[in-house]
Design a protein around this motif. Structure first.
Motif, PDB file in Angstrom:
ATOM      1  N   LEU A  47     -61.295 -60.919  38.160  1.00  6.84           N
ATOM      2  CA  LEU A  47     -60.847 -61.023  36.548  1.00  6.84           C
ATOM      3  C   LEU A  47     -61.683 -60.036  35.891  1.00  6.84           C
ATOM      4  O   LEU A  47     -61.119 -59.272  35.169  1.00  6.84           O
ATOM      5  CB  LEU A  47     -61.227 -62.385  36.230  1.00  6.84           C
ATOM      6  N   MET A  48     -62.978 -60.048  36.148  1.00 12.73           N
ATOM      7  CA  MET A  48     -63.711 -59.008  35.284  1.00 12.73           C
ATOM      8  C   MET A  48     -63.159 -57.545  35.509  1.00 12.73           C
ATOM      9  O   MET A  48     -63.210 -56.789  34.518  1.00 12.73           O
ATOM     10  CB  MET A  48     -65.185 -59.089  35.835  1.00 12.73           C
ATOM     11  N   CYS A  49     -63.112 -57.208  36.799  1.00 10.03           N
ATOM     12  CA  CYS A  49     -62.559 -55.719  36.927  1.00 10.03           C
ATOM     13  C   CYS A  49     -61.196 -55.789  36.233  1.00 10.03           C
ATOM     14  O   CYS A  49     -60.979 -54.501  35.943  1.00 10.03           O
ATOM     15  CB  CYS A  49     -62.459 -55.612  38.613  1.00 10.03           C
ATOM     16  N   LEU A  50     -60.362 -56.454  36.382  1.00  6.70           N
ATOM     17  CA  LEU A  50     -58.827 -56.168  36.030  1.00  6.70           C
ATOM     18  C   LEU A  50     -59.076 -56.195  34.715  1.00  6.70           C
ATOM     19  O   LEU A  50     -58.202 -55.418  33.961  1.00  6.70           O
ATOM     20  CB  LEU A  50     -58.089 -57.243  36.487  1.00  6.70           C
ATOM     21  N   ASP A  51     -59.835 -57.198  33.864  1.00  9.25           N
ATOM     22  CA  ASP A  51     -60.212 -56.801  32.492  1.00  9.25           C
ATOM     23  C   ASP A  51     -60.666 -55.590  31.949  1.00  9.25           C
ATOM     24  O   ASP A  51     -60.184 -55.050  30.973  1.00  9.25           O
ATOM     25  CB  ASP A  51     -60.653 -58.332  31.815  1.00  9.25           C
ATOM     26  N   ALA A  52     -61.711 -55.352  32.700  1.00  8.64           N
ATOM     27  CA  ALA A  52     -62.684 -54.189  32.335  1.00  8.64           C
ATOM     28  C   ALA A  52     -61.678 -52.922  32.513  1.00  8.64           C
ATOM     29  O   ALA A  52     -62.034 -52.122  31.842  1.00  8.64           O
ATOM     30  CB  ALA A  52     -63.755 -54.030  33.324  1.00  8.64           C
ATOM     31  N   ALA A  53     -60.979 -53.057  33.573  1.00 11.64           N
ATOM     32  CA  ALA A  53     -59.981 -51.714  33.722  1.00 11.64           C
ATOM     33  C   ALA A  53     -59.186 -51.418  32.358  1.00 11.64           C
ATOM     34  O   ALA A  53     -58.885 -50.183  32.066  1.00 11.64           O
ATOM     35  CB  ALA A  53     -58.808 -52.105  34.748  1.00 11.64           C
ATOM     36  N   VAL A 100     -58.808 -51.170  38.585  1.00 15.56           N
ATOM     37  CA  VAL A 100     -57.678 -52.118  39.050  1.00 15.56           C
ATOM     38  C   VAL A 100     -57.219 -52.474  40.503  1.00 15.56           C
ATOM     39  O   VAL A 100     -57.217 -53.649  41.023  1.00 15.56           O
ATOM     40  CB  VAL A 100     -56.258 -51.350  38.380  1.00 15.56           C
ATOM     41  N   VAL A 101     -57.626 -51.411  41.288  1.00 19.01           N
ATOM     42  CA  VAL A 101     -57.484 -51.306  42.773  1.00 19.01           C
ATOM     43  C   VAL A 101     -58.681 -52.335  43.289  1.00 19.01           C
ATOM     44  O   VAL A 101     -58.330 -53.236  44.156  1.00 19.01           O
ATOM     45  CB  VAL A 101     -57.643 -49.976  43.397  1.00 19.01           C
ATOM     46  N   LYS A 102     -60.068 -52.362  42.769  1.00 19.33           N
ATOM     47  CA  LYS A 102     -61.054 -53.082  43.039  1.00 19.33           C
ATOM     48  C   LYS A 102     -60.701 -54.270  42.841  1.00 19.33           C
ATOM     49  O   LYS A 102     -61.120 -55.333  43.589  1.00 19.33           O
ATOM     50  CB  LYS A 102     -62.324 -52.515  42.331  1.00 19.33           C
ATOM     51  N   ARG A 151     -58.167 -55.916  45.134  1.00 20.41           N
ATOM     52  CA  ARG A 151     -58.658 -56.414  46.246  1.00 20.41           C
ATOM     53  C   ARG A 151     -59.666 -57.532  46.364  1.00 20.41           C
ATOM     54  O   ARG A 151     -59.700 -58.254  47.387  1.00 20.41           O
ATOM     55  CB  ARG A 151     -59.522 -54.849  46.860  1.00 20.41           C
ATOM     56  N   LEU A 152     -60.310 -57.742  45.242  1.00 15.94           N
ATOM     57  CA  LEU A 152     -61.045 -58.996  45.128  1.00 15.94           C
ATOM     58  C   LEU A 152     -60.347 -59.990  44.854  1.00 15.94           C
ATOM     59  O   LEU A 152     -60.536 -61.134  45.550  1.00 15.94           O
ATOM     60  CB  LEU A 152     -62.134 -58.770  43.934  1.00 15.94           C
ATOM     61  N   LEU A 153     -59.244 -59.918  44.299  1.00 14.76           N
ATOM     62  CA  LEU A 153     -58.152 -60.981  44.034  1.00 14.76           C
ATOM     63  C   LEU A 153     -57.874 -61.514  45.441  1.00 14.76           C
ATOM     64  O   LEU A 153     -57.632 -62.667  45.837  1.00 14.76           O
ATOM     65  CB  LEU A 153     -57.098 -60.636  43.165  1.00 14.76           C
ATOM     66  N   ASP A 154     -57.196 -60.636  46.136  1.00 22.34           N
ATOM     67  CA  ASP A 154     -56.908 -60.884  47.729  1.00 22.34           C
ATOM     68  C   ASP A 154     -57.932 -61.785  48.531  1.00 22.34           C
ATOM     69  O   ASP A 154     -57.602 -62.797  49.066  1.00 22.34           O
ATOM     70  CB  ASP A 154     -56.859 -59.535  48.679  1.00 22.34           C
ATOM     71  N   ALA A 170     -53.996 -61.454  34.842  1.00 18.82           N
ATOM     72  CA  ALA A 170     -54.490 -59.901  34.531  1.00 18.82           C
ATOM     73  C   ALA A 170     -54.028 -59.038  35.614  1.00 18.82           C
ATOM     74  O   ALA A 170     -53.608 -57.926  35.344  1.00 18.82           O
ATOM     75  CB  ALA A 170     -56.040 -59.971  34.576  1.00 18.82           C
ATOM     76  N   SER A 171     -53.759 -59.816  36.963  1.00 21.91           N
ATOM     77  CA  SER A 171     -53.099 -58.907  37.922  1.00 21.91           C
ATOM     78  C   SER A 171     -51.780 -58.395  37.666  1.00 21.91           C
ATOM     79  O   SER A 171     -51.419 -57.487  37.902  1.00 21.91           O
ATOM     80  CB  SER A 171     -53.112 -59.388  39.291  1.00 21.91           C
ATOM     81  N   ILE A 172     -50.877 -59.492  36.908  1.00 26.24           N
ATOM     82  CA  ILE A 172     -49.575 -59.134  36.799  1.00 26.24           C
ATOM     83  C   ILE A 172     -49.702 -57.956  35.466  1.00 26.24           C
ATOM     84  O   ILE A 172     -48.668 -57.094  35.576  1.00 26.24           O
ATOM     85  CB  ILE A 172     -48.934 -60.218  36.086  1.00 26.24           C
ATOM     86  N   HIS A 173     -50.599 -58.127  34.628  1.00 28.68           N
ATOM     87  CA  HIS A 173     -50.530 -57.127  33.514  1.00 28.68           C
ATOM     88  C   HIS A 173     -50.990 -55.768  34.068  1.00 28.68           C
ATOM     89  O   HIS A 173     -50.295 -54.776  33.639  1.00 28.68           O
ATOM     90  CB  HIS A 173     -51.516 -57.406  32.441  1.00 28.68           C
TER      91      HIS A 173
END
Lengths: 113, 411
Positions: B242-248, B276-278, B281-284, B302-305
């Protein structure tokens, strides 16, 4: 060119890690600029703020500090400048001034005069 | 001349205070802080004349260690220190080697984590935990914490000093080797890091640099949690995702004039693809175990966005379903509001406005919505002029959320 000693007095206590780091980066940038413009004869040394004072015929030894914290010399630099006016101008860039400290600018006596 | 890395002093402050507190005992936290302050002032004096040493972090740690030894020698009769020092402290022959041992790499490895868990003491309120983490672990001064929270110096000082009293009264630091206790306190730690991140992402500070730093600190601490075998749970992975996807999205959040851009207005080419990629991958990695936490659902949103090329390209149907799930796990006005916006995007502005009107007790939550109801309405109105082709409303039923598609992002 004449020589001047910058004596750094006071400054720097109780500040956050980030501010300490910023302050250090400012000092390094300032020294670098002075050096690039050929003003540094000897960058000098930091001095411990405690020590001993030896005085008089009796050679009495007392503990430092010898002055209030704001007056203690924390280091010195040997500077080359055209005249006192220029040396003073150079000292105005010192980051110690931003933290309530001061720079004492003292001309080194010339031998051949 | 080498330059110390960005925030070196701040980060080392957290590490060294944590190590010193283990040795001095948690009741001597203030003493540990004094020693760090002292060591840092010394570094400033020496480095400015002689340049930054080869390994600055090690230099700071060694200087602090030597100061600590001085303190232990001077105060061994006047104070009690941590039990780890035991009787070693009684003789100079044993004290120095013992302190060396306590500062050795394997010993200090878990210090930050130990302090992180200690700061999330159950007797502390969440905002006190976050303030304490910022102050002790991230090296923020009281003023800097106040600046981050847009709070007065006096209020933050009170909050932090009270929290420190609770910490000191807890007698000892949290034991990170006790598996059961670790797992029991982990949710509180995750929550504190989540709040720290949100303070940066949605927070009140107008300085984007300050907010970015809070996000980075939260991510740094979340990484520490992931590095620990007991800390690397599915929920922690989801939180980090979540943090990575938002921070992206941070680079696109503020426009040239310093105004916040909502997700709908952002220039997506500015999103940080590496993050985003990171994050994906963490979401996986988070998709194991039995618990679906709010971090999973928020990260999924966040991943959908993150994968949508544009607002129009976004699968709002799934996003609305995910917000429904989130409302079931942890309902809040902020989530209700975001759900309403998603409904507006999915079905048209009037439905979004209806959903906003349906939200009651909007002000009941202490959470600060990044988008106020009013501005959300306005943004929906502004978008209402756009034609929306192929909108079929109402849909007979929300389709089931395709979880497997969300949590398998390797493609």
């Amino acid at each position: 060119m004449s020589e001047y000693v910058f004596l750094y007095r006071g400054g720097e206590t109780g500040r956050s890690p980030e501010r300490i780091q910023q302050s250090m980066q400012k000092w390094m940038a300032w020294f670098k600029e002075l050096g690039q413009n050929g003003h540094i004869k000897d960058q000098g040394q930091p001095l411990e703020r405690t020590g001993k004072v030896v005085k008089g015929h009796q050679k009495t030894v007392t503990d430092g500090p010898f002055a209030e914290a704001k007056d203690i010399v924390g280091g010195y630099t040997l500077i080359e400048a055209r005249d006192l006016e220029q040396a003073v101008e150079l000292s105005k860039g010192c980051p110690i001034l931003e933290v309530e400290g001061g720079v004492e600018v003292r001309p080194v006596m010339k031998l051949n005069m | 001349m080498t330059e110390p890395s960005e925030h070196l002093f701040r980060h080392e402050a957290g590490r060294i205070v944590s190590a010193l507190t283990r040795i001095f005992g948690v009741h001597n936290l203030a003493l540990a802080e004094d020693v760090v302050q002292d060591a840092f002032c010394r570094a400033l004096e020496v480095w400015k004349f002689r340049g930054v040493p080869e390994s600055p972090a090690a230099w700071l740690m060694t200087t602090a260690k030597n100061r600590a030894l001085d303190v232990l020698r001077r105060e061994r009769t006047a104070r009690t220190f941590a039990p780890e020092l035991g009787r070693w402290i009684e003789s100079e022959w044993t004290l120095a080697p013992r302190v060396e041992e306590l500062f050795a790499a394997p010993a200090i490895r878990d210090d930050l984590l130990r302090m992180m868990f200690s700061c999330c003491h159950p007797r502390l309120r969440e905002e006190a935990q976050v303030a304490l983490i910022l102050n002790i672990l991230c090296g923020f001064s009281v003023d800097e914490v106040g600046n981050a929270f847009v709070s007065s110096h006096a209020a933050i000082e009170k909050r932090i000093s009270r929290a420190k009293k609770v910490l000191a009264a807890s007698k000892k630091l949290f034991d990170v080797t006790a598996a059961a206790e670790f797992s029991a306190r982990l949710p509180a730690v995750q929550r504190a890091l989540y709040l720290l991140f949100n303070e940066g992402y949605h927070g009140a500070s107008t300085e984007s640099a300050v907010r970015g730093e809070l996000c980075q600190e939260a991510m740094r601490l979340a990484t520490l949690l992931l590095e620990h075998p007991l800390g690397a749970t599915p929920a922690t992975h989801a939180l980090a995702a979540l943090m990575c996807l938002d921070a992206a999205r941070l680079p696109a959040r503020v426009d040239a004039a310093g105004h916040l851009n909502s997700l709908l207005e952002q220039d997506r080419s500015q999103w940080d693809q590496e993050l985003v990629v990171k994050g994906l991958r963490l979401l996986d990695l988070s998709a194991t175990g039995s618990a679906l936490t709010e971090y999973h659902v928020e990260a999924a949103i966040a991943s959908i966005h993150a994968r949508a090329l544009s607002v129009e390209d976004t699968d709002w149907e799934i996003i609305v379903s995910l917000y429904d799930t989130l409302m079931a796990i942890r309902p809040s006005p902020v989530i209700a509001l975001n759900r309403a916006i998603a409904i507006g995007e999915r079905s048209g502005p009037q439905y979004g406005l209806e959903a906003i009107r349906a939200i009651t007790n909007l002000n009941a939550s202490p959470g600060i919505p990044s988008t106020s109801p009013r501005s959300a309405s306005l943004s929906l109105r502004a978008r209402s002029t756009k034609t929306r082709a192929n909108t079929s409303w109402p849909p007979s039923r929300s389709p089931a959320i395709p979880w497997s598609a969300i949590f398998s992002n390797s493609a």
